[in-house]
Design a protein around this motif. Structure first.
Motif, PDB file in Angstrom:
ATOM      1  N   VAL A 122       0.663  -1.124   0.028  1.00 50.25           N
ATOM      2  CA  VAL A 122       0.154  -0.102  -0.063  1.00 50.25           C
ATOM      3  C   VAL A 122       0.873   1.270   0.000  1.00 50.25           C
ATOM      4  O   VAL A 122       0.659   2.196  -0.569  1.00 50.25           O
ATOM      5  N   VAL A 123       2.032   1.227   0.705  1.00 45.25           N
ATOM      6  CA  VAL A 123       3.006   2.622   0.912  1.00 45.25           C
ATOM      7  C   VAL A 123       3.376   2.658  -0.340  1.00 45.25           C
ATOM      8  O   VAL A 123       3.744   3.834  -0.927  1.00 45.25           O
ATOM      9  N   GLY A 124       4.020   1.337  -1.106  1.00 43.63           N
ATOM     10  CA  GLY A 124       4.870   1.660  -2.177  1.00 43.63           C
ATOM     11  C   GLY A 124       3.950   2.236  -3.234  1.00 43.63           C
ATOM     12  O   GLY A 124       4.254   2.923  -4.103  1.00 43.63           O
ATOM     13  N   LEU A 125       2.665   1.636  -3.260  1.00 47.84           N
ATOM     14  CA  LEU A 125       1.706   2.117  -4.525  1.00 47.84           C
ATOM     15  C   LEU A 125       1.228   3.489  -4.358  1.00 47.84           C
ATOM     16  O   LEU A 125       1.220   4.318  -5.279  1.00 47.84           O
ATOM     17  N   ILE A 126       0.952   4.033  -3.104  1.00 49.02           N
ATOM     18  CA  ILE A 126       0.823   5.531  -3.044  1.00 49.02           C
ATOM     19  C   ILE A 126       2.089   6.275  -3.417  1.00 49.02           C
ATOM     20  O   ILE A 126       1.885   7.475  -4.043  1.00 49.02           O
ATOM     21  N   ILE A 127       3.343   6.014  -3.127  1.00 50.70           N
ATOM     22  CA  ILE A 127       4.147   6.868  -3.182  1.00 50.70           C
ATOM     23  C   ILE A 127       4.583   6.676  -4.936  1.00 50.70           C
ATOM     24  O   ILE A 127       4.814   7.757  -5.404  1.00 50.70           O
ATOM     25  N   PHE A 128       4.375   5.475  -5.357  1.00 51.64           N
ATOM     26  CA  PHE A 128       4.698   5.378  -6.990  1.00 51.64           C
ATOM     27  C   PHE A 128       3.758   6.327  -7.800  1.00 51.64           C
ATOM     28  O   PHE A 128       4.019   6.926  -8.583  1.00 51.64           O
ATOM     29  N   ARG A 129       2.508   6.163  -7.316  1.00 46.93           N
ATOM     30  CA  ARG A 129       1.474   6.542  -8.264  1.00 46.93           C
ATOM     31  C   ARG A 129       1.246   8.002  -8.083  1.00 46.93           C
ATOM     32  O   ARG A 129       0.892   8.813  -8.829  1.00 46.93           O
ATOM     33  N   SER A 130       1.586   8.561  -6.755  1.00 54.02           N
ATOM     34  CA  SER A 130       1.645  10.002  -6.345  1.00 54.02           C
ATOM     35  C   SER A 130       2.662  10.564  -7.203  1.00 54.02           C
ATOM     36  O   SER A 130       2.524  12.012  -7.625  1.00 54.02           O
ATOM     37  N   ILE A 131       3.770  10.074  -7.564  1.00 57.64           N
ATOM     38  CA  ILE A 131       4.891  10.779  -8.064  1.00 57.64           C
ATOM     39  C   ILE A 131       4.478  10.664  -9.480  1.00 57.64           C
ATOM     40  O   ILE A 131       4.767  11.624 -10.297  1.00 57.64           O
ATOM     41  N   LEU A 132       4.013   9.481 -10.139  1.00 54.80           N
ATOM     42  CA  LEU A 132       4.035   9.322 -11.460  1.00 54.80           C
ATOM     43  C   LEU A 132       2.798   9.967 -11.958  1.00 54.80           C
ATOM     44  O   LEU A 132       2.703  10.558 -13.244  1.00 54.80           O
ATOM     45  N   GLY A 133       1.819  10.026 -11.297  1.00 60.92           N
ATOM     46  CA  GLY A 133       0.512  10.683 -11.490  1.00 60.92           C
ATOM     47  C   GLY A 133      -0.176   9.822 -12.608  1.00 60.92           C
ATOM     48  O   GLY A 133       0.067   8.469 -12.676  1.00 60.92           O
ATOM     49  N   ALA A 134      -0.738  10.430 -13.561  1.00 67.22           N
ATOM     50  CA  ALA A 134      -1.426   9.732 -14.646  1.00 67.22           C
ATOM     51  C   ALA A 134      -0.672   9.300 -15.909  1.00 67.22           C
ATOM     52  O   ALA A 134      -1.155   9.112 -17.069  1.00 67.22           O
TER      53      ALA A 134
END
Length: 848
Positions: A122-134
């Motif tokens: 969950v933490v990795g997913l939040i960080i990855f998609r928050s930085i990469l965005g869409a």
């Protein structure tokens, strides 16, 4: 794990699970998500997660273990291709399959790992998609997002595992955490780079998945080989540390305890035990380290010899391991008190110091991710071999220390009595003198010498003399105050150091010691009187130097021996006596050789008609400067200096010469000469006497040799042989001072004796002491029954003479008739009809 630790662990698990759930229900729902160009099956990701959890890399450091995996690769792919619920489901299902089905994890460990995996995902997913965005993962921001997500999950995992270790063991191994952090960070960044690369390639071309899987496999093999090499290097370092730690230990017990501590650390086990066994199976030493507590021998459950032997038989070929249901009953019995999970046994042989066999046991690996494996068995066997060397050294050190202590004790103690010897007493005396000089305290040296020790040795033998010395040592030791010390200086001489005492108090102590000593003791069934002379010197009154103090105590002791009274305190005037004794000892040999030792004669009178029938020869020394020196002074000096044999020979020659003069004048009386104990057992004495008789021409029956009981007891067989040879020459033999020795009637019957001389101690008191009268009468009866003549010594009055005559005594001598006179005076006495001489009050001279 105790209840308190379990509560902390489950609290940590709950915290991780709640954190994952909150984040999943919150921020994860609003994360931007780029639609992938192709849909990948979720079960493929589950398989990937299962594989990465199975092919983990375990990094061990002493008692801690951390697992490193390549799970970041499928996680990064999942961040780009899977929806959040699907990713979390694949992550948990894949990991659960490996942990439950393949690794058999249950309970807290499984719950902790799944909660941590969920939170990391969950933490990795939040960080990855928050930085990469869409944006698609082919964008440059994907590199930053992958690196940040991977590092975050790595840090999260390290912190959670450290928290779990603290919860269960109450400690955190900072060195391990630091090393795992370095390696984990490097591995995470590599995984992130590879993961972004794979993600970008698959995003554009799904056909590239096959070579990418091959690259991942090669990366895993490379990582694993690298970490295994690091682990081997770490094992070598641990082995060196183990050898150093055990080699620094002292004796066997210390070395064994150090070995167990290192075994628990290096093999990450809950308990370790060592047993040292004799060839017959008896346990010499047994130690167990359990829960960081050392248990020794009686602290442990009893072990059966058969169990030990079984364990030794299993390790005949080297170290072995058992786990789970394969644990044999003897191993469980041997490690009673522990719930065993897995066990390793290794042999230790000690053959240099003494042949002993040891068995060392490592039980229950603390890590739940692995059990003992073949590499652990090899490491354990290497540790056992190194431990054997350390224990061997410990046994050798113990033996050397024991031998050194024994030799040091022997060098400073008397082997017969166990008391300190002269060397150690000198050290204590020197220290006491220094203390007295520093603080002014006083102490005393008491020197004592046994008066009758030579008689005991000559009469009862040296073995009995040794018993007497041991008895004296016991009495002295039991009579001293705490802090005082007693030593045997040599022979029958003892010294006592009495601390913190004034001169008057020292004399009180001396009187008490003499009273303790002067009591009969039973030696081999014979009651022996113990008599001692004791001299006292005090510091600082008499001397402050140890040698001088001991010398002055010696002077006082000889004064006590000379006076025959109680303890004597040193005084300057006593040195005159010592100097006189030394001077006499130096001049006695010259006096004998220059015939300056004279001979006096005391007549032996027949009681029935007062006719002189013989004379006893008595040595005299008229010193040109010191005047008349009595036999009681110079004869002991002759015995101590070894001149007694020369003195005896000299007196024998003079007596025969004087007797021949009397015989030439018509007075055929016998002459009696006392011979020393050395002459009695001297093999050459009979031959020497034969030559003397032939040279002088004296009739053998006119020569009487007087021997004492004690002189015949030193070497009984030789004494009997010599006396028999002398009797064959026709020389009369007389036993002197009869009744004061220890000879038995059976022994006397073997001797060719002609005469018994009754000691003056019985004669002088026979009229007033009924016991002495009985003894005199018994001796006379004994002599008559054995066909011997009798001579009574020390007769000083007519009443005693008449009583002896009435009892059947034939001959007597004493002051009633004459004091000892010169040869010419005795001749004049023989010429006159009146042969009596007025008795004198002087003490009876001592005969040799």
């Amino acid at each position: 794990m105790n209840r308190r630790a379990a509560v902390r662990v489950w609290g940590l698990i709950g915290l991780l699970a709640v954190g994952a759930l909150v984040l999943f229900m919150g921020p994860v729902r609003s994360l931007p998500f780029a639609t992938p160009p192709v849909e990948l099956p979720w079960w493929g990701f589950a398989i990937g997660f299962a594989a990465t959890e199975y092919f983990v890399i375990h990094l061990h450091l002493r008692r801690d273990a951390h697992s490193l995996s390549l799970s970041e690769l499928p996680l990064l792919l999942g961040y780009g291709f899977l929806a959040a619920p699907t990713l979390l489901l694949a992550r948990l299902l894949g990991a659960a399959f490996t942990l439950v089905v393949l690794r058999r994890q249950v309970s807290a460990k499984l719950a902790f790992n799944l909660s941590l995996f969920a939170l990391e995902a969950v933490v990795g997913l939040i960080i990855f998609r928050s930085i990469l965005g869409a944006h698609p993962p082919t964008d440059s921001r994907a590199w930053i997002a992958a690196g940040a997500a991977t590092l975050a999950t790595d840090v999260l995992g390290s912190v959670a595992i450290s928290a779990a270790i603290w919860s269960t063991e109450g400690r955190v191994q900072l060195g391990m955490l630091r090393e795992v952090g370095v390696i984990g960070t490097f591995l995470a960044l590599c995984n992130a780079a590879v993961g972004v690369l794979v993600l970008s390639v698959l995003w554009t071309s799904t056909e590239a998945i096959v070579p990418l899987v091959a690259v991942a496999a090669f990366m895993y093999i490379g990582y694993r080989a690298h970490l295994m090499l690091r682990q081997r290097h770490a094992n070598l370092q641990m082995l060196y540390r183990f050898t150093s730690a055990t080699a620094r230990s002292g004796d066997t017990r210390e070395a064994a305890a150090a070995m167990l501590a290192e075994v628990c650390e290096l093999l990450r086990c809950e308990a370790a035990e060592f047993a040292l066994v004799q060839p017959d199976g008896q346990v010499v030493l047994r130690l167990r380290l359990q829960d960081d507590r050392l248990l020794v021998d009686d602290d442990l459950p009893a072990v059966d010899v058969a169990e030990i032997q079984w364990c030794l038989s299993q390790t005949a070929g080297g170290a072995v391991r058992f786990s789970g249901s394969s644990l044999p009953p003897p191993v469980r019995a041997h490690m009673e008190g522990l719930t065993l999970k897995d066990v390793m046994l290794a042999p230790i042989a000690l053959e240099l110091a003494e042949y002993h066999v040891g068995i060392v046991v490592a039980a229950n690996r603390t890590s739940e991710v692995s059990t003992f494996d073949d590499e652990d068995v090899e490491l354990f066997e290497a540790l056992a071999r190194h431990a054997g060397v350390a224990l061997e050294n410990g046994r050798l050190v113990e033996r050397l220390q024991s031998e050194a202590a024994e030799k040091a004790h022997q060098a400073n103690h008397d082997s017969l009595t166990g008391l300190p010897n002269r060397k150690l007493f000198q050290v204590e005396l020197t220290a006491a003198c220094q203390t007295s000089l520093d603080d002014g305290t006083g102490f005393a040296v008491l020197l004592l010498d046994l008066d009758n020790f030579k008689d005991v040795n000559d009469t009862l033998g040296h073995a009995t003399g040794d018993l007497l010395l041991q008895e004296v040592a016991l009495r002295l030791s039991a009579s001293l105050r705490p802090g005082d010390s007693v030593a045997r200086l040599g022979g029958d001489e003892f010294a006592v150091l009495v601390r913190d005492v004034a001169p008057d108090a020292a004399m009180v102590v001396a009187d008490r010691l003499i009273q303790k000593l002067n009591r009969p003791c039973a030696l081999d069934g014979i009651a022996v009187d113990v008599r001692a002379s004791l001299g006292v010197a005090t510091c600082p009154q008499h001397a402050g130097d140890p040698d001088e103090l001991l010398q002055r105590a010696d002077v006082a002791m000889y004064a006590a021996k000379h006076d025959g009274r109680g303890p004597v305190m040193y005084a300057p005037e006593l040195d005159v006596h010592t100097h006189r004794r030394l001077a006499l000892a130096a001049e006695l040999r010259t006096a004998i050789r220059e015939r300056r030792i004279g001979v006096a004669y005391q007549p032996k009178v027949r009681l029935s008609d007062d006719v002189v029938v013989g004379a006893e020869a008595l040595a005299r020394w008229n010193h040109p400067e010191m005047g008349q020196i009595g036999p009681d002074e110079f004869i002991p000096i002759a015995e101590e200096t070894g001149l007694i044999r020369e003195l005896t020979t000299h007196v024998l020659h003079r007596a025969i010469e004087d007797a021949q003069v009397w015989h030439a004048r018509g007075h055929l009386i016998s002459v009696a000469v006392n011979i020393s104990a050395r002459s009695v057992i001297d093999q050459d004495f009979p031959a020497h006497l034969t030559d003397l008789l032939r040279t002088t021409g004296i009739a053998p029956h006119l020569l009487t040799l007087e021997v004492t009981e004690s002189s015949m007891m030193t070497d009984r067989e030789q004494a009997v042989a010599n006396l028999t040879a002398i009797a064959a020459l026709g020389v009369e033999l007389s036993i002197d001072d009869f009744g004061t020795g220890f000879s038995s009637m059976a022994y006397l019957k073997r001797l060719p004796l002609d005469e018994i001389k009754i000691d003056q101690g019985f004669i002088r008191t026979m009229l007033v002491d009924e016991s002495d009268a009985v003894i005199v009468r018994s001796i006379l009866d004994l002599a008559h029954n054995l066909g011997m003549s009798t001579v009574a010594e020390g007769v000083e009055d007519t009443a005693t003479s008449d009583a002896l005559l009435a009892l059947g005594c034939g001959v007597a001598q004493g002051y009633l008739w004459s004091r000892p006179v010169s040869a010419s005076a005795l001749l004049q006495l023989l010429v006159h009809e009146d042969r009596s001489v007025v008795p004198v009050s002087a003490a009876r001279p001592v005969a040799i």
